[in-house]
Every structure is written in C-alpha cells, then in structure tokens.
Design an enzyme around this catalytic site. Structure first.
Site, PDB file in Angstrom:
ATOM      1  N   HIS A  51      39.815  34.021  35.880  1.00 15.65           N
ATOM      2  CA  HIS A  51      40.194  35.205  35.685  1.00 15.65           C
ATOM      3  C   HIS A  51      38.989  36.356  35.292  1.00 15.65           C
ATOM      4  CE1 HIS A  51      42.206  38.800  33.614  1.00 15.65           C
ATOM      5  NE2 HIS A  51      41.506  38.481  32.520  1.00 15.65           N
TER       6      HIS A  51
ATOM      7  N   LYS B 190      30.534  49.168   8.129  1.00 18.27           N
ATOM      8  CA  LYS B 190      31.685  49.045   8.831  1.00 18.27           C
ATOM      9  C   LYS B 190      32.721  49.371   7.724  1.00 18.27           C
ATOM     10  CE  LYS B 190      34.710  45.183  10.126  1.00 18.27           C
ATOM     11  NZ  LYS B 190      34.990  45.524  11.621  1.00 18.27           N
TER      12      LYS B 190
ATOM     13  N   GLU C  70      47.456  30.165  23.535  1.00 14.70           N
ATOM     14  CA  GLU C  70      46.085  30.268  22.753  1.00 14.70           C
ATOM     15  C   GLU C  70      46.179  30.606  21.330  1.00 14.70           C
ATOM     16  OE1 GLU C  70      43.262  32.355  25.136  1.00 14.70           O
ATOM     17  OE2 GLU C  70      44.010  31.934  26.980  1.00 14.70           O
TER      18      GLU C  70
ATOM     19  N   HIS D  22      46.409  46.833  28.065  1.00 16.15           N
ATOM     20  CA  HIS D  22      45.737  47.662  27.123  1.00 16.15           C
ATOM     21  C   HIS D  22      46.521  48.844  26.980  1.00 16.15           C
ATOM     22  CE1 HIS D  22      42.739  45.608  29.684  1.00 16.15           C
ATOM     23  NE2 HIS D  22      42.177  45.281  28.599  1.00 16.15           N
TER      24      HIS D  22
ATOM     25  N   ARG E 265      33.139  48.447  14.915  1.00 14.76           N
ATOM     26  CA  ARG E 265      33.370  47.022  15.397  1.00 14.76           C
ATOM     27  C   ARG E 265      32.031  46.114  15.490  1.00 14.76           C
ATOM     28  NH1 ARG E 265      37.106  43.654  18.043  1.00 14.76           N
ATOM     29  NH2 ARG E 265      35.554  42.296  19.134  1.00 14.76           N
TER      30      ARG E 265
ATOM     31  N   ASP F   6      38.274  30.909  32.804  1.00 12.80           N
ATOM     32  CA  ASP F   6      37.960  32.339  32.689  1.00 12.80           C
ATOM     33  C   ASP F   6      36.487  32.796  32.567  1.00 12.80           C
ATOM     34  OD1 ASP F   6      40.821  33.264  31.997  1.00 12.80           O
ATOM     35  OD2 ASP F   6      40.729  32.460  30.056  1.00 12.80           O
TER      36      ASP F   6
ATOM     37  N   LYS G 164      29.423  49.974  28.044  1.00  9.50           N
ATOM     38  CA  LYS G 164      28.380  49.198  27.755  1.00  9.50           C
ATOM     39  C   LYS G 164      26.842  49.867  27.997  1.00  9.50           C
ATOM     40  CE  LYS G 164      30.433  44.875  28.101  1.00  9.50           C
ATOM     41  NZ  LYS G 164      30.081  44.058  27.042  1.00  9.50           N
TER      42      LYS G 164
HETATM   43  N1  GLN Z   1      42.614  33.628  28.515  1.00 11.85           N
HETATM   44  C1  GLN Z   1      42.203  34.652  27.741  1.00 11.85           C
HETATM   45  C2  GLN Z   1      43.183  35.443  27.371  1.00 11.85           C
HETATM   46  O1  GLN Z   1      44.311  35.634  27.801  1.00 11.85           O
HETATM   47  C3  GLN Z   1      41.254  35.607  28.825  1.00 11.85           C
HETATM   48  C4  GLN Z   1      40.572  36.620  28.014  1.00 11.85           C
HETATM   49  C5  GLN Z   1      39.938  37.698  28.700  1.00 11.85           C
HETATM   50  O2  GLN Z   1      40.170  37.920  29.991  1.00 11.85           O
HETATM   51  N2  GLN Z   1      39.185  38.269  28.344  1.00 11.85           N
HETATM   52  O3  GLN Z   1      43.162  35.986  26.367  1.00 11.85           O
HETATM   53 ZN    ZN Z   2      41.081  39.815  31.100  1.00 11.68          ZN
END
Ligand code: GLN
Ligand code: ZN
Length: 769
Positions: free
Chosen positions: A655, A24, A498, A708, A529, A613, A123
């Site tokens: 989510h 890496k 967060e 993204h 990674r 989540d 994946k």
């Molecule tokens: N609550 C997480 C965030 O917003 C959800 C991340 C995810 O869906 N991978 O980062």
């Molecule tokens: Zn997400």
C-alpha cells in the site's frame, strides 16, 4: 576580531520546539483559549533566549535569528512579505498581519471563526518537516507586513548578542510557492519580491546587523536555466544592500551549479559537506577574495555523534589555506535534530555514547575548533587528545557491537532470494483457486478507528497501571469487534484492525534488535506536531515473531481471509534516524530480511494474504532526478526481499498513500506485489493517467473513499470512480478499497462509508461481471 581567528563557529538555525516540547504545549493551550497571546509569547521568548545562550556558550559568534517560528518559518516569511490568502485575512488588515492571521492560514480558519481551507502543507525538500505553501496570485505584490524577525533581532541584541537574521532566499521562496488563480510564471514576480527583500535587508542594516543568511536550498536541485538565471539576478540585485550575505545551500551537492554560485557577489557561501563532502575542493578553489566559506560538516539532520577527528583531518588543509575565512557549522539548520540528549535519563550507555542532539552538536563544533587550532594554541593538547580518544572509543564500540550473523546473511543473499517462485500470471491463477474471491474484491488498508478507549488503554498499560494480560485481553475484544463489523458489512478480505499499534514504524522498531528509542527525541513535523523517530543504531534482526499472534487470533474468528499487516523495509528506514556507518541500501536489506522472516512466519501460521505497507517509498526519492534510478533499484530490491520468501499461493499486497506515480510506475510494478492499493480518490483517479502509457501488470486497488475527509462518500460517487478506473485497467485486475488506513476516523464515519463502498461494488459486479 573574526579575521584574526583561524576558524569561526557558525550555526544555521536551532530547533524551536524546546527540549520538553514547551512550544508545542504552549501553542496548543493558546489555540484552546487556555492562555493569552502574551503568555504564549513569553514561552517563546524564554525558548529563544535559552537556545541563544547555549549557542553563545558553544562559541557561536553570530546568533541565528528568525529560525524561531510560531508555526513554520516559511509561513513567517509569507507574513513578513504580506502573502496571506484573502480567505484568512481580516478586514481591517490591508497592510499588516498579526499572529492570529498566521495561525488561520496554517489551521484553516476565516477571520469570522468559520472554516476556510488551510493553505497546503508540503514536505520541505527531502525532509520530514512540512512547510505551509505560500499562495501567490498573478498580481501579487510584496510589502513588509509582519515585524517578528525585526523584533527578534532587537531581542537578541538587547541580550548582548550579535544577531544574524536567517531567511529563506527569494528564489527558493518563489520556487516553493504555488501559483493560484490564473496560471502564470512565478518568476514574473521576482522583481517585486526583490524590492521587498531589499527593504527587509535595509531594515536589518538600520538595526546594525552585519551578516544575513539567505538560504537557497533549491540549488541542490537540477534547476532549469530560468531558475538559474533568477539566482544570478537575485544576488546581483541584493549586493548593494549594505549587508554581508551568507548564501546557504543544504541537503545536497550544488557542484552542478558551481560556476553560477562561485560568481555570485555574496560575502559568504555555506556548503553541506555531510551529504556532499566532495564539493569542497572545487568551491574552495573558486572562492573569491575576502569571501567566507562556511563548512557544513556536522550533520544537522541526524542524531549521531560526529567523528570529529576525521572531519578535522579532512578540512584542515582548507582551513590553513583560507586563513581566517573559514566557518565551521552544521550541514543545515539543526531544526531536524532532537534538542538535547541531556534530558534522556534511561538510555543504555552504549547507545548514548553514539548520540548527539542539537545542543551536543554545538559542543561538537567547539571540539572541532579545538582540534583545528591546537597546533597554534598551546595548552589545549590534552583536550584535543581526549576528543580524539572519544572518537576512537565510539568507533571501536560500534565495531564490537556488530552482529556477524546479520552481516553474513546479507552477504550470502543471491538473486533468487529476491524473486517469487513463479511469475505473477501463474501466481494469480493459484491465488484465485485458493481464495475464489469475487470480481472487484473489497478490502481495507489495515487500521480501523483508534478510539479514545483504545488509546487510553495503551497509555494505562505503558504507565504500568494495567497488566499486560488485561491489556491484551481488551485488545482481543476490540479485534473481535472489528472483525465482526467487517463481516456484517460484507467485506471480502478482512483486516484485524491494528488496534495494538500506536504507530506503524514504532510498533516494529520496538520488536527489532538494533533499534532504540528515546524519551524526548522529538523533531518538529509541522506546527505543534512532533515525531519521535526510532533510532536504527546497529545491525538489525528480529528476535521473534512480531505480529503472528494477532493475525492468528483474527483469522481464527472467521472463514474469510484476514490480511497480515506489516510495515515495509523502505518505510521503516525512511521514518527512522538511521546509522551512517553503513549505506542506506544495506540497512534496507537488513530490515528486508527481518520482515521476510515475519512474512514467512505469517504464512506458516495460516495467513495467506499479507500486506507490506510502503507509504514512504516515494519520499525516499533523491532531490536530483539523475539519482532516482539508483535509489529505486535498491528500494525495490529491499521490498522484494521482504516479500519473496513465500509460496505462489500466498498473496502479497502493498500500500502507498499518494498518487504521483507517473515517473515511478515501472519501479512500482517491479516490486511485483500481487496487489497494490493506492490513493486516488482526492485526485479523482487522475493518477490513473500513469496507467495509460504503462500497462500495470498485477492487481490494483485505487482508493475510492477519501479517508482524510469526514464526509461519507456516496454510492454514486464510488461507482463513478470505479468505472473510471475500469476504463484504464482490466476489471479483473481491480480491487475496491478506501485510499488509506481508517485509524483517524470514527466508527460513525467509517461504517456508513464502507456500507456504501460495498453497495457500489455490488452494483458494478452486476453491471460489469
Ligand atoms: N496499514 C496502515 C494503516 O492502515 C497503513 C498506513 C499508511 O498507509 N500510512 O493504518
Ligand atoms: Zn496510506
């Protein structure tokens, strides 16, 4: 020599990253221009020779070659076969590929240095390893264009080893590839692909290679008849190559293809007997004369010490029957295991005793061989006894560490524990009365930018350079700033951001009993990674609240609701190395209970909207469709268990960050979350076709901002997307939100995007309200 032996030790592949992630760091330095390609190659060569040496010492006789890759072994194979997208290929490069070209494919560069979209990454089957998807055109031809694997065969031979090249088989390669340009059946390319494989095998023969390993993981899938046919055609075509082929399968049973596989003209067959021990008898019974059977009995994709004693007892009859035609091996390549337990210097002895990383798994094979051969060779009896004693000690230690309270709690669960008090319709009314949210409420997915300042703060705290008080104080300021910005933007349901979390699973794992962490337990995810999954080693429980202080603090700053933010049981399980002495369902239930307690604590602390989540929910789907229902049943249950402890007024969100819902939509609905937010912006709401045939009953926020991408979505784009959603789903059920967390973005990107999101929502409220 090998036929006179009762059993031979084999290996499918070894992790390439190095026990200190040497590969890496060398790769990243090379990409930054800090070292030359020669220096990178030197690091790679040392890694290969070290790993071969470990394997040889353990008694592996045929050393895997070709398991090393600078980025990804599927990409290396693409290069070998001259499958390089035009946008990445240099001009003077018709028939040959070099390392920089390979990196351009993976990292998205044109030969000019400008951006050229990287090939897709996906994946690899049901693992967390990502491969670079080969792009095949209808007129694709295959020629040998890249020499790495042949060079490495020479390299191994020069060190005095017998090399066994390992390659993804032609059928799996085609299966994993993507047809680009016009639509066509990839199987039309098989004849030419087989010529190229023939040429590769001929090169190995010329190098004096005796065995080659061709891997066909597609066999674990339920294949259509034309793909089954392709397997038969392929191995018939390759049988005259003058080399012994070990056909390797892994990740699941291939019993459903038994008659096909047992009839193939190959010299050896490898079976994954960890995921599917029951397939052994049938394949052993149908083994052809002279054929070798490679028993994948040591789990290649976990971290736990094997119970060698019981494995030995289980396979002994076959070993005796097949006299000299048995190999013992890991179930699959060790690529998915961390490298070396010996470098861990801070593990609790009780946990260490239960662990085995790639290097230790090699020793387990040595020990297994000892157990299997003690009857014949005198003098190893004491050694065999010691091996058995260690297995028993581990079993006992696990039994002693069991947490009775957790097990009793699981045993006492009743169906009511999985259900909310009232049906969704009734809950919805109460929640509306309580929050009075506008039509099309706006929210975000949880995280806000993890700035270099926040990351720096955390690493200083971890290194002990700043006090816990100072660290938390700083994070409180970040949280306050995050709340203020959301208020200014006019978002309806806020989040705390967060900032205190490094990783959405690690953060919870660190606070749960029964979960451990390593220092160097890294596993390659893609390219340079790596991830370091938590280890779920024991019964799981929550000693105290995990998120309540942060949630309460954030809520104290505003009258608008702030969502509590948790990671769900299925995701915690799926992104960890989980113990194997109890079922995954049971582990998910234990985590579900711990999260349930946290949900209730949040509610009691005045947090009325709580998001659990589950981004890894879909990843857990078994390879075989016929097994989906069983998985979905317990995965949905674990989620429901975590969510159902609250009153009707409390609004549960979940989510998921992907968009293929067509086949799982009913299970998703059965989770009974009050609100689900999902990814849709990249697929331009295409996923919503899932909602045409199935009326999704609860509220839903299809993501309208593709986080993204660094681009700012315009008001018009988002208006269009929301309108599209409103075509399929009643507008009263819709939320407006980005499609995932914002932690990888900058505030400069996020603020204008959210401004537009709020603006778009306001326009639509006027129009649709
Ligand atoms: N609550 C997480 C965030 O917003 C959800 C991340 C995810 O869906 N991978 O980062
Ligand atoms: Zn997400």
């Amino acid at each position: 020599m090998q036929t006179s032996q009762a059993v031979q030790i084999a290996n499918l592949g070894f992790p390439r990253i190095g026990r200190q992630r040497e590969l890496k760091f060398a790769l990243e330095r090379y990409w930054r221009g800090e070292i030359t390609q020669l220096e990178l190659a030197r690091v790679a060569k040392v890694l290969r020779s070290t790993h071969w040496e470990w394997q040889a010492k353990a008694g592996v006789e045929l050393l895997p070659v070709g398991d090393f890759a600078y980025y990804d072994q599927v990409l290396t194979l693409s290069a070998t076969l001259n499958v390089i997208p035009d946008r990445h290929r240099g001009e003077a490069q018709e028939g040959s590929v070099d390392l920089d070209t390979l990196f351009r494919v993976a990292r998205g560069r044109a030969p000019t240095g400008e951006d050229a979209p990287a090939s897709e990454m996906t994946k690899f089957f049901n693992t967390n390893y990502h491969y670079i998807v080969p792009e095949l055109k209808a007129e694709q031809t295959f020629t040998i264009a890249y020499e790495q694997i042949f060079d490495e065969v020479c390299e191994a031979q020069a060190l005095g080893y017998r090399a066994k090249p390992v390659l993804l088989g032609p059928v799996s390669y085609l299966y994993l590839a993507k047809a680009v340009g016009s639509e066509f059946n990839k199987l039309t390319l098989l004849p030419d692909l087989l010529k190229a494989y023939g040429a590769i095998l001929a090169r190995f023969v010329a190098q004096g290679v005796e065995w080659v390993q061709l891997e066909e993981p597609v066999l674990a899938l339920e294949l259509d008849s034309d793909w089954q046919e392709a397997i038969a055609v392929t191995y018939a075509a390759l049988q005259d190559a003058g080399i012994k082929i070990l056909l390797a399968s892994y990740y699941g049973t291939i019993a459903h293809h038994q008659s096909l596989v047992s009839a193939l003209p190959v010299a050896g067959l490898h079976l994954d007997l960890v995921t599917a021990p029951e397939q052994l008898a049938d394949f052993a019974a149908h083994l052809q004369e002279e054929q070798v059977l490679s028993l994948g009995v040591i789990n290649g994709r976990n971290v736990w010490a094997a119970d060698i004693d019981s494995i030995a007892q289980r396979i002994k009859p076959v070993v005796n029957d097949l006299k000299g035609r048995v190999w013992i091996a890991p179930s699959c390549s060790l690529l998915h295991s961390p490298v070396d337990l010996d470098v861990e210097d801070e593990l609790a002895p009780a946990l260490r005793q239960q662990l085995s990383f790639a290097k230790q798994k090699l020793s387990e094979l040595t020990q297994l061989k000892t157990l299997l051969t003690t009857d014949q060779s005198f003098g190893t009896k004491a050694e065999a006894d010691a091996i058995r004693a260690a297995c028993i000690a581990r079993r006992n230690a696990r039994a002693e560490a069991a947490d009775k309270r957790v097990q009793e709690r699981v045993a006492a669960l009743s169906p009511a524990d999985y259900e909310r008090d009232s049906e969704f319709a009734a809950r919805q009314v109460r929640q509306q009365q309580k929050y009075r949210l506008p039509l099309l409420p706006t929210t975000t997915i949880g995280s806000f930018p993890q700035t270099p300042a926040i990351r720096g703060l955390r690493s200083r705290w971890r290194r002990g350079e700043i006090s816990e008080t100072f660290y938390k104080d700083q994070l409180r300021q970040v949280t306050k700033d995050t709340v203020d910005r959301q208020l200014k933007l006019g978002i309806d349901v806020l989040v705390h951001g967060e900032a205190e979390r490094n990783d959405m699973v690690e953060y919870f794992g660190e606070q749960l009993q029964g979960v451990g962490f390593t220092k160097f337990g890294w596993v390659q995810s893609y390219g340079s990674r790596c991830v370091k999954p938590p280890l779920i080693y024991g019964d799981l429980s929550r000693p105290g609240a995990m998120t309540v202080d942060w949630a309460r603090y954030a809520q104290s700053l505003t009258d608008r609701p702030v969502k509590g933010m948790l990671t769900g049981p299925v995701t915690i399980l799926h992104w960890s190395f989980a113990r194997e002495d109890i079922s995954r369902e049971q582990i998910a239930t234990q985590i579900g209970l711990a999260i349930r307690d946290e949900v209730i604590d949040l509610q009691n602390a005045g947090i009325g909207i709580i998001q659990i989540d589950e981004p890894a929910f879909r990843e857990g789907l078994p390879l075989k469709r016929s097994e989906w229902d069983t998985y979905l049943q317990w995965a949905v249950d674990a989620f429901k268990l975590s969510a159902a402890g609250v009153s009707d007024e409390t609004q549960i969100h979940t989510h998921m960050c992907y968009s293929e819902f067509n086949e799982t939509i009913e299970a998703i609905a059965a989770m009974d979350a009050d609100v689900i937010t999902i990814e849709t912006s990249r697929s331009r709401m295409e996923l919503l076709t899932a909602f045409e045939d199935f009326e999704y009953p609860n509220e839903i926020g299809p993501g309208v901002y593709d986080i993204h991408s660094p681009n700012t979505p315009t008001v018009d784009e988002m208006v269009t997307l929301i309108e599209k959603a409103a075509d399929k789903i009643p507008v009263r059920q819709l939320w407006v939100n980005p499609d995932c967390g914002l932690k990888t973005r900058t505030w400069e990107e996020v603020e204008p995007a959210l401004q537009n999101l709020v603006q778009a929502t306001k326009e639509l409220r006027r129009r649709l309200g």
